[in-house]
Motif scaffolding. Sequence first.
Motif, mmCIF file in Angstrom:
data_model
loop_
_atom_site.group_PDB
_atom_site.id
_atom_site.type_symbol
_atom_site.label_atom_id
_atom_site.label_comp_id
_atom_site.label_asym_id
_atom_site.label_seq_id
_atom_site.Cartn_x
_atom_site.Cartn_y
_atom_site.Cartn_z
ATOM 1 N N LEU A 178 -1.838 18.359 6.995
ATOM 2 C CA LEU A 178 -1.536 17.462 8.114
ATOM 3 C C LEU A 178 -2.525 16.301 8.160
ATOM 4 N N PRO A 179 -2.051 15.057 8.174
ATOM 5 C CA PRO A 179 -2.958 13.905 8.296
ATOM 6 C C PRO A 179 -3.770 13.954 9.587
ATOM 7 N N LYS A 185 0.831 -1.193 0.000
ATOM 8 C CA LYS A 185 0.000 0.000 0.000
ATOM 9 C C LYS A 185 0.868 1.246 0.000
ATOM 10 N N ARG A 186 0.434 2.256 -0.724
ATOM 11 C CA ARG A 186 1.172 3.519 -0.780
ATOM 12 C C ARG A 186 0.234 4.632 -0.319
ATOM 13 N N THR A 187 0.149 4.832 0.995
ATOM 14 C CA THR A 187 -0.684 5.918 1.499
ATOM 15 C C THR A 187 0.037 7.247 1.287
ATOM 16 N N ALA A 188 -0.734 8.319 1.344
ATOM 17 C CA ALA A 188 -0.176 9.654 1.116
ATOM 18 C C ALA A 188 0.540 10.189 2.348
ATOM 19 N N PHE A 189 0.638 9.381 3.385
ATOM 20 C CA PHE A 189 1.285 9.830 4.628
ATOM 21 C C PHE A 189 1.962 8.648 5.312
ATOM 22 N N TYR A 190 2.959 8.975 6.124
ATOM 23 C CA TYR A 190 3.603 7.985 6.987
ATOM 24 C C TYR A 190 3.908 8.700 8.294
ATOM 25 N N CYS A 191 3.276 8.278 9.379
ATOM 26 C CA CYS A 191 3.330 9.032 10.633
ATOM 27 C C CYS A 191 3.921 8.207 11.774
ATOM 28 N N MET A 192 4.957 8.737 12.393
ATOM 29 C CA MET A 192 5.507 8.132 13.603
ATOM 30 C C MET A 192 5.013 8.848 14.850
ATOM 31 N N HIS A 193 4.747 10.132 14.736
ATOM 32 C CA HIS A 193 4.378 10.982 15.865
ATOM 33 C C HIS A 193 2.908 11.353 15.736
ATOM 34 N N THR A 214 4.279 17.006 15.651
ATOM 35 C CA THR A 214 3.371 15.884 15.398
ATOM 36 C C THR A 214 3.133 15.729 13.900
ATOM 37 N N GLU A 215 2.939 14.488 13.488
ATOM 38 C CA GLU A 215 2.720 14.173 12.075
ATOM 39 C C GLU A 215 1.283 13.741 11.789
ATOM 40 N N MET A 216 0.503 13.581 12.850
ATOM 41 C CA MET A 216 -0.916 13.245 12.699
ATOM 42 C C MET A 216 -1.677 13.681 13.941
ATOM 43 N N LEU A 217 -2.864 14.220 13.745
ATOM 44 C CA LEU A 217 -3.762 14.541 14.843
ATOM 45 C C LEU A 217 -4.845 13.472 14.915
ATOM 46 N N GLU A 218 -5.082 12.951 16.122
ATOM 47 C CA GLU A 218 -6.164 11.981 16.331
ATOM 48 C C GLU A 218 -7.287 12.695 17.059
ATOM 49 N N MET A 219 -8.528 12.479 16.595
ATOM 50 C CA MET A 219 -9.659 13.173 17.204
ATOM 51 C C MET A 219 -10.951 12.396 16.990
ATOM 52 N N ASP A 220 -11.996 12.843 17.694
ATOM 53 C CA ASP A 220 -13.340 12.283 17.566
ATOM 54 C C ASP A 220 -14.282 13.410 17.176
ATOM 55 N N ILE A 233 -5.411 12.001 3.066
ATOM 56 C CA ILE A 233 -4.725 12.192 4.353
ATOM 57 C C ILE A 233 -5.687 12.270 5.535
ATOM 58 N N THR A 234 -6.939 11.887 5.322
ATOM 59 C CA THR A 234 -7.903 11.851 6.423
ATOM 60 C C THR A 234 -8.422 10.424 6.568
ATOM 61 N N VAL A 235 -8.312 9.896 7.779
ATOM 62 C CA VAL A 235 -8.555 8.471 8.027
ATOM 63 C C VAL A 235 -9.881 8.266 8.759
#
Length: 324
Positions: free
Chosen positions: A155-156, A43-51, A77-83, A184-186
């Motif tokens: 930003l993802p 798979k080649r996603t448009a992002f790769y996030c460690m942080h 940060t390389e990705m924000l997680e939210m609800d 870039i949105t999951v």
Amino acid sequence: MYWQRFITQDGMSLLYFLLPVFGGYTLTSLYLLKNPHILHKKKRTAFYCMHISHRGGCGERIESTMEAFENAVKHGTEMLEMDCHLTRDEYVVVSHDENLLRQTGQDVNISSLDLQDLPLYKERMEVLFYEGRYSTGADRKIALLEDVFRKFPELPVSIEIKENNKRLMQKVSDLVRSYNREGITVWASVDNTIMTECRRTNGSMPYSFSMTRGMLLLLLFYTGLLPFVPLGESLLQFYLPRIMNRTYFPGGILANKLAVSLLEKVTMRRSLFQHLAARGIQVHLFVCNEEEDIKAAMEVGATGVMTDYPSLLSTYFCKTRSSD
């Protein structure tokens, strides 16, 4: 005697047949587990996030506020997680809970209020995954998802949907399309029914494993079938089990601690995570709020770590990179 001899001979013949078949299957499965590119295109996603910042880094600023997101980005940060939830007048807002009692002190649901009537967050908010810790901040306003997209266009973002609300999903999808963020949105949800509906709403967005799909993943792994099965998901987001003993069972009951220990042995399989990574599926372990947890997550094969403390995670990565 004749029948006993016949059954014995027949059983031995079956055994001679099954042993090489089973052995061949096992060896093939192990080989393909380590070499998934033979059967699967990576798979080649448009992002790769460690942080990854959990709820925007809710240990350092009040959770899910624009101030929290800005602080997380400042710390790399390389990705924000939210609800996300939907107000009565159909604005998509960022909040972990639908009911605002824990976050605001008012026992009201977001869906029952218009945007302008949403209460402010508490001045001091407990960090759920770090007992005894609290966050504060100047910003106490519930954020709009659109403001996040506007402020951080590249930003993802991982959006967890907790309720089977088709209107909410459609509104999220519309915003994602409007801001050209489909790559870039999951989509994220523990509920497989909700995840299915999210994918039906917008199948162009990458998505993570639901709880049901995660259990199926483990079953496929332990039966040796995983290397042969295609996977649509782009992310596996899962608890680092060791944090449960501190978060849910502090000083806890022995039976609970044994259960968590068993869960860790079953789920934290480096060979599984390496296989997923080789197929282009990112593995994010959470919620790592101490350096030893970050280290444990990386050692078991996580490709990314989710934390409430973005500055801590940045410091850890800086130290490890400088020591290499």
